[in-house]
Design an enzyme around this catalytic site. Structure first.
Site, short mmCIF file in Angstrom:
data_model
loop_
_atom_site.label_atom_id
_atom_site.label_comp_id
_atom_site.label_asym_id
_atom_site.label_seq_id
_atom_site.Cartn_x
_atom_site.Cartn_y
_atom_site.Cartn_z
CG ASN A 70 -0.08 4.47 3.96
OD1 ASN A 70 -0.78 5.00 4.82
ND2 ASN A 70 -0.52 3.51 3.17
CB THR A 90 -4.56 2.69 -2.82
OG1 THR A 90 -4.55 2.32 -1.44
CG2 THR A 90 -5.37 3.98 -2.98
CG ASP A 100 -1.49 1.87 6.62
OD1 ASP A 100 -1.69 0.77 7.16
OD2 ASP A 100 -2.34 2.50 5.99
CE LYS A 129 -3.23 4.59 1.02
NZ LYS A 129 -4.68 4.38 0.95
CG ASP A 139 -2.18 0.87 0.95
OD1 ASP A 139 -2.45 1.25 -0.22
OD2 ASP A 139 -2.88 1.21 1.93
P1 ADP Z 1 -4.77 3.07 8.18
O1 ADP Z 1 -4.32 1.66 8.05
O2 ADP Z 1 -6.12 3.15 8.82
O3 ADP Z 1 -4.63 3.88 6.91
P2 ADP Z 1 -2.33 4.36 9.14
O4 ADP Z 1 -1.36 3.47 9.82
O5 ADP Z 1 -2.02 4.75 7.73
O6 ADP Z 1 -3.80 3.74 9.26
O7 ADP Z 1 -2.50 5.67 10.01
C1 ADP Z 1 -3.43 6.64 9.63
C2 ADP Z 1 -2.82 8.02 9.72
O8 ADP Z 1 -2.39 8.28 11.06
C3 ADP Z 1 -1.58 8.21 8.87
O9 ADP Z 1 -1.89 8.57 7.54
C4 ADP Z 1 -0.86 9.32 9.63
O10 ADP Z 1 -1.41 10.58 9.28
C5 ADP Z 1 -1.19 9.04 11.08
N1 ADP Z 1 -0.12 8.23 11.70
C6 ADP Z 1 0.06 6.91 11.59
N2 ADP Z 1 1.13 6.50 12.29
C7 ADP Z 1 1.66 7.60 12.85
C8 ADP Z 1 2.80 7.85 13.72
N3 ADP Z 1 3.61 6.86 14.11
N4 ADP Z 1 3.03 9.12 14.12
C9 ADP Z 1 2.21 10.12 13.71
N5 ADP Z 1 1.14 9.96 12.90
C10 ADP Z 1 0.85 8.72 12.48
MG MG Z 2 -2.91 4.58 5.83
#
Ligand code: ADP
Ligand code: MG
Length: 507
Positions: A139, A175, A155, A136, A134
């Site tokens: 992430n 995606t 992610d 993109k 994924d």
């Molecule tokens: P999902 O699988 O639901 O897309 P993500 O792991 O991509 O979840 O997390 C969603 C959002 O949260 C990310 O796009 C980012 O903006 C924020 N995020 C994720 N991990 C972190 C982190 N370690 N520190 C700060 N923000 C984070």
């Molecule tokens: Mg994500």
């Protein structure tokens, strides 16, 4: 220290504000009670995620294996009956793409540095038998706000572990827009899917729009399967041949011939960046990226709204209800796609030089104008409603055309013209003891009327307290007409109807 049983998350961490979300998870800031150190916790609902439990545990197991400066580091795993808590290092630089558009200088050199870090993170994944699936912009995060902060891949929700390097069919995931041709053709695949997606990212990093784009998903998939993209003039004329050469190698249709992460890191445009990559500032790329980001955020916003609504409605929620609302979401998406299909058909016929770019930009400018109309409407409402010290007649007048008209509940049956009527309203009604606490506009719908006018319809909810401190809620339905004149939006007409206020609270 990985805890998988019997420790409550809240025993160890204090939850803070939300910092992100995706389709199945919410990400919040949290503070470790024992140390005061901040982390980011990804909270995954165990029963409602629409994934099977084994897959939910996947992400934690995979992240635990990966330790690399360009990958968001997993610190702890906790679960209770409802949630799986993945505790990550807190990265504070926000999304890479959001940061880039704020930069004063941006050239191939910066793009090369970004893609190098993405390739480093993927190389680490791939040698550890992990395919991310994924890749993109959403992430790709930045370690901090400091200049030169590291790019951090996040992610691993769709990531998989593979035993050896033989390719296989591990199921459909990813995606749209970043999906590889082999995935779309349902062929066996491997690490090369991540390289394809990175090739798409590199293309966008260089010019600010994607190599493959169509609002119609079927057409988009066909473009990708054919592997047809090009380098339109004039923007690509100033891109070095070495940069194009690397894109060609990353966007190679045949996955067995596609460049690997390890090889790409040795490509001259990356490994000899100082000598090979251009330092020319690319303002058009930054402008394109702003549009590109706006569109991504808008799509994200629709998703949030839907999920918030579903939380609202399903207090004793069951999995099926949430799934239903996700189904509604897809339904809405496909309806929206149908109307857009008509537009893209039209623009397909009119395409002169570069179909992908044209379709993308036409739709983009509509999206942006709609956002502008929502924005000026919010400004106007702020001027009217925000309490004693904040309402602002002068600012309000500036947003209105001189002879703007209105139907108001305060003047039933009469058409009001000009802004004088409101002076009284601002000076008296608003300076009384009413205090607006909260003001939201729900379901704004914007109709673009040609190039320079728009109509917006929405419901407005205003919470306010009276002189006794009693809370009231006012709901009104409003329609406003805006005209774009002298390079700004001017309010020309509105119609409002109020519902009787609702009084809340014990008093
Ligand atoms: P999902 O699988 O639901 O897309 P993500 O792991 O991509 O979840 O997390 C969603 C959002 O949260 C990310 O796009 C980012 O903006 C924020 N995020 C994720 N991990 C972190 C982190 N370690 N520190 C700060 N923000 C984070
Ligand atoms: Mg994500």
């Amino acid at each position: 220290m990985m805890n998988t049983v019997s420790i409550r998350f809240t025993d160890k961490y204090e939850l803070k504000e939300q910092i992100g979300h995706g389709a199945f998870a919410i990400v919040k800031r949290c503070v470790q009670k024992a140390t005061g150190i901040e982390f980011a916790v990804k909270m995954i609902r165990k029963h409602l995620s629409g994934k099977d439990p084994q897959k939910i545990e996947n992400e934690g197991r995979i992240c635990r294996k990966l330790q690399h400066p360009n990958i968001v580091k997993l610190h702890d795993i906790i679960q209770d009956e409802n949630f799986l808590y993945l505790v990550f290092e807190l990265v504070t630089g926000g999304e890479l793409f959001e940061d880039i558009v704020e930069r004063k200088h941006y050239s191939e050199v910066e793009a090369s540095h970004c893609i190098q870090q993405i390739l480093e993170s993927l190389h680490h994944c791939h040698v550890n038998g992990v395919i991310h699936r994924d890749i993109k912009p959403d992430n790709l995060l930045l370690g901090s706000k400091a200049p030169g902060a590291a790019v951090k891949l996040a992610d691993f929700g769709l990531a998989i572990e593979v035993q050896d390097q033989t390719r296989a069919w591990y199921g459909f995931a990813g995606t749209p827009g970043y999906l590889s041709p082999e995935m779309l053709k349902k062929e066996p695949y491997g690490n090369a899917v991540d390289i394809w997606a990175s090739g798409v990212i590199l293309y966008i990093l260089l010019v600010g729009y994607p190599p493959f784009y169509n609002e119609n998903q079927q057409k988009l998939n066909n473009q990708i399967k054919a592997g047809v993209y090009n380098y339109p003039s004039p923007e690509w004329d100033t891109i070095t041949p070495e940069a194009k050469n690397l894109i060609n190698k990353m966007l190679t249709l045949n996955p067995t011939k596609r460049i690997t992460a390890e090889e790409a890191l040795k490509h001259p445009w990356i490994s000899q960046r100082e000598r090979v990559a251009s330092v020319i500032h690319r303002q058009d790329t930054l402008n394109g990226l702003k549009v590109f980001n706006a569109r991504r955020k808008l799509k994200g916003a629709v998703l949030t709204t839907m999920l918030v609504t579903s939380n609202f409605q399903t207090k004793g929620e069951s999995g099926s209800q949430v799934k239903e609302s996700i189904a509604t979401l897809k339904d809405l998406d496909s309806k929206e796609n149908k109307t857009k299909e008509a537009i893209s058909k039209l623009s397909d016929d009119l395409q002169l030089n570069h179909p992908v770019k044209k379709t993308f930009q036409n739709l983009e400018s509509e999206t942006i104008r709609k956002q502008e109309v929502i924005h000026v409407t919010k400004l106007l409402i702020n001027d009217i409603t925000f309490g004693k010290d904040q309402h602002d007649f002068e600012h309000y007048v500036q947003l209105c055309a001189p002879h703007s008209t209105a139907f108001e509940p305060e003047a039933p049956g009469n058409l009001i013209q000009g802004t004088e009527f409101y002076k009284f309203y601002f000076q008296n009604k608003l300076t009384s003891n009413y205090k607006v606490v909260n003001n939201v506009i729900l379901n704004p719908h914007v109709h673009l009327l040609g190039e320079d006018a728009a109509c917006i319809a929405y419901t407005r909810l205003t919470q306010f307290t009276d002189q006794h401190g009693q809370l009231h809620i006012q709901q009104s339905e409003e329609t406003r007409v805006w005209q774009h004149k002298d390079s700004r939006w001017q309010h020309v007409h509105f119609h409002r109807s109020d519902r009787p206020p609702l009084t809340m609270g014990p008093k």
